[in-house]
Every structure is written in structure tokens, then in C-alpha cells.
Design a protein around this motif. Structure first.
Motif, PDB file in Angstrom:
ATOM      1  N   GLN A   1       0.930  -1.136   0.170  1.00  7.05           N
ATOM      2  CA  GLN A   1      -0.034  -0.100   0.141  1.00  7.05           C
ATOM      3  C   GLN A   1       0.732   1.403  -0.079  1.00  7.05           C
ATOM      4  OE1 GLN A   1      -2.782   0.363   3.138  1.00  7.05           O
ATOM      5  NE2 GLN A   1      -3.790   2.208   2.399  1.00  7.05           N
ATOM      6  N   GLY A   2       2.000   1.312   0.864  1.00  7.57           N
ATOM      7  CA  GLY A   2       2.858   2.416   0.946  1.00  7.57           C
ATOM      8  C   GLY A   2       3.349   2.597  -0.710  1.00  7.57           C
ATOM      9  N   ASP A   3       3.904   1.458  -1.390  1.00 11.39           N
ATOM     10  CA  ASP A   3       4.529   1.775  -2.651  1.00 11.39           C
ATOM     11  C   ASP A   3       3.388   2.310  -3.496  1.00 11.39           C
ATOM     12  OD1 ASP A   3       6.861   0.833  -1.310  1.00 11.39           O
ATOM     13  OD2 ASP A   3       6.633  -1.402  -2.180  1.00 11.39           O
ATOM     14  N   ALA A   4       2.280   1.734  -3.225  1.00 12.49           N
ATOM     15  CA  ALA A   4       1.321   2.091  -4.394  1.00 12.49           C
ATOM     16  C   ALA A   4       0.996   3.547  -4.093  1.00 12.49           C
ATOM     17  CB  ALA A   4      -0.004   1.274  -4.114  1.00 12.49           C
ATOM     18  N   ASN A   5       0.867   4.104  -3.038  1.00 12.63           N
ATOM     19  CA  ASN A   5       0.696   5.556  -2.711  1.00 12.63           C
ATOM     20  C   ASN A   5       1.861   6.471  -3.204  1.00 12.63           C
ATOM     21  OD1 ASN A   5      -1.662   5.285  -1.362  1.00 12.63           O
ATOM     22  ND2 ASN A   5      -0.810   4.787   0.599  1.00 12.63           N
ATOM     23  N   ALA A   6       3.079   5.905  -2.917  1.00 15.52           N
ATOM     24  CA  ALA A   6       4.228   6.724  -3.229  1.00 15.52           C
ATOM     25  C   ALA A   6       4.049   6.736  -5.157  1.00 15.52           C
ATOM     26  CB  ALA A   6       5.440   5.980  -3.136  1.00 15.52           C
ATOM     27  N   SER A   7       3.784   5.652  -5.693  1.00  9.08           N
ATOM     28  CA  SER A   7       3.438   5.671  -7.104  1.00  9.08           C
ATOM     29  C   SER A   7       2.348   6.507  -7.571  1.00  9.08           C
ATOM     30  CB  SER A   7       3.513   4.084  -7.676  1.00  9.08           C
ATOM     31  OG  SER A   7       4.521   3.327  -7.199  1.00  9.08           O
ATOM     32  N   THR A   8       1.311   6.680  -6.932  1.00  6.72           N
ATOM     33  CA  THR A   8       0.339   7.401  -7.446  1.00  6.72           C
ATOM     34  C   THR A   8       0.520   8.750  -7.075  1.00  6.72           C
ATOM     35  OG1 THR A   8      -1.451   5.809  -6.496  1.00  6.72           O
ATOM     36  CG2 THR A   8      -1.940   7.987  -6.732  1.00  6.72           C
TER      37      THR A   8
END
Length: 183
Positions: free
Chosen positions: A44-51
Motif C-alpha cells: 500500500q505504501g508503494d502504491a501511494n508513492a507511485s500514485t
């Protein structure tokens, strides 16, 4: 050829796993799970960073489009003005770039942001925007706070006026800072 009855054949041992072998396999799988699980838990953290990285690119592109429209309208040296984008929404500008307001960001990005007001729920939107500091907009995912290290900070354009002849207004473009160390 000599045939033997089934009863006279020697019994073969059944092949299989011993209890010790099964325990060893379970221990190895447990060790792998303990070492590999943390890599998969932070998706989820990686997804938020990518977004946020994608949103930063959209902000940069959108602010350049707004600036181009302000230049065409000859509003790029005005402290406050307004341009209309393709969606038909007006974008408040500061020196030709989007103002650091919720209305400006919703207009030029065509995104609906939650804000810090009591009547707007964070869970209903993908991103929140904090514009409580004049001239600054902080955009962050709905599962974080504006003070976290998972955000985009937008500081609107500024200008200085020269005193030498001819008097000129020098515009400094806005800054868009991406912070993903806390995502």
C-alpha cells in the motif's frame, strides 16, 4: 516361466516422509514466510508513492497548460487572474500559474479533493488537500496526514519587480515537491 502367487511376494516398504522431514520442511517454510512477508506487506505504501509520482507529473503538466493559457490571455504578469481550461472550469491563477487553492486544483486536474473541513470526509476521496497556509497546497493520500512524509507540496508562483529602467516583473514558477519517504 515360473509364476508366484501374490501372497508369496516380499512386501515392499511404503515410501513417504518421516515426521522429522515434515518438521524440517515446515520450519523452512516458516523462515521463508518471516523473511518474505514484510516485503509484501508494504504494498500500500508503494502504491501511494507511485500514485503521488503520477499526480506530481499531472500537476506539472497542468500548471504548464494553465500558464500557456495565461500567456495567451496576457494575464501571466498579473498577481491574480483566471483562465478557463478544457473542462470549462475557471482556474484562479497567481502570476499565470494555478493558485494554491482547492478550487484551482480541482479545475485544472479535474479531480475532486477532500479538504480539512468538517463537512468533507477523507474516506470518500482519493486525495486530501490542505490549503491552510497561504500560498501553499499540500496534497496527500486519504490514509495519511498533511504532516506526514507522503505528500506533494505546491508553493504558488511569486514575482519580484526590478527597480532599474525599464521596470520589469520577474516571475518565479511554482515549486512542486514530492516526498515519499513516509509512504
Amino acid at each position: 516361466m515360473k509364476t508366484q502367487s501374490l501372497k508369496s511376494l516380499p512386501m515392499n516398504k511404503q515410501a513417504g516422509f518421516t515426521l522429522v522431514e515434515l518438521i524440517i520442511v515446515i520450519v523452512i517454510l516458516g523462515i521463508l514466510a518471516v523473511t518474505a512477508a514484510p516485503r509484501f506487506l508494504n504494498l500500500q505504501g508503494d502504491a501511494n508513492a507511485s500514485t503521488l509520482e503520477g499526480l506530481q507529473g499531472s500537476i506539472r503538466s497542468g500548471m504548464n497548460i494553465v500558464n500557456g493559457k495565461a500567456i495567451i490571455a496576457s494575464d501571466h504578469k498579473d498577481e491574480t487572474a483566471e483562465v478557463t481550461v478544457d473542462t470549462g472550469a475557471p482556474v484562479p491563477t497567481v502570476y499565470g500559474y494555478p493558485a494554491a487553492t482547492k478550487a484551482a486544483f480541482e479545475a485544472f486536474l479535474d479531480v475532486d479533493f477532500a479538504d480539512n473541513s468538517a463537512d468533507d470526509t477523507f474516506d470518500s476521496k482519493d486525495f486530501n488537500i490542505d490549503t491552510s497556509t497561504a500560498g501553499t497546497a499540500i496534497i496527500y493520500p486519504n490514509s495519511y496526514e498533511s504532516s506526514s512524509d507522503c505528500k506533494i507540496t505546491y508553493v504558488e508562483a511569486s514575482a519580484t519587480t526590478t527597480t532599474a529602467t525599464p521596470i520589469q516583473t520577474i516571475v518565479t514558477a511554482p515549486t512542486v515537491t514530492l516526498i515519499t519517504s513516509g509512504c
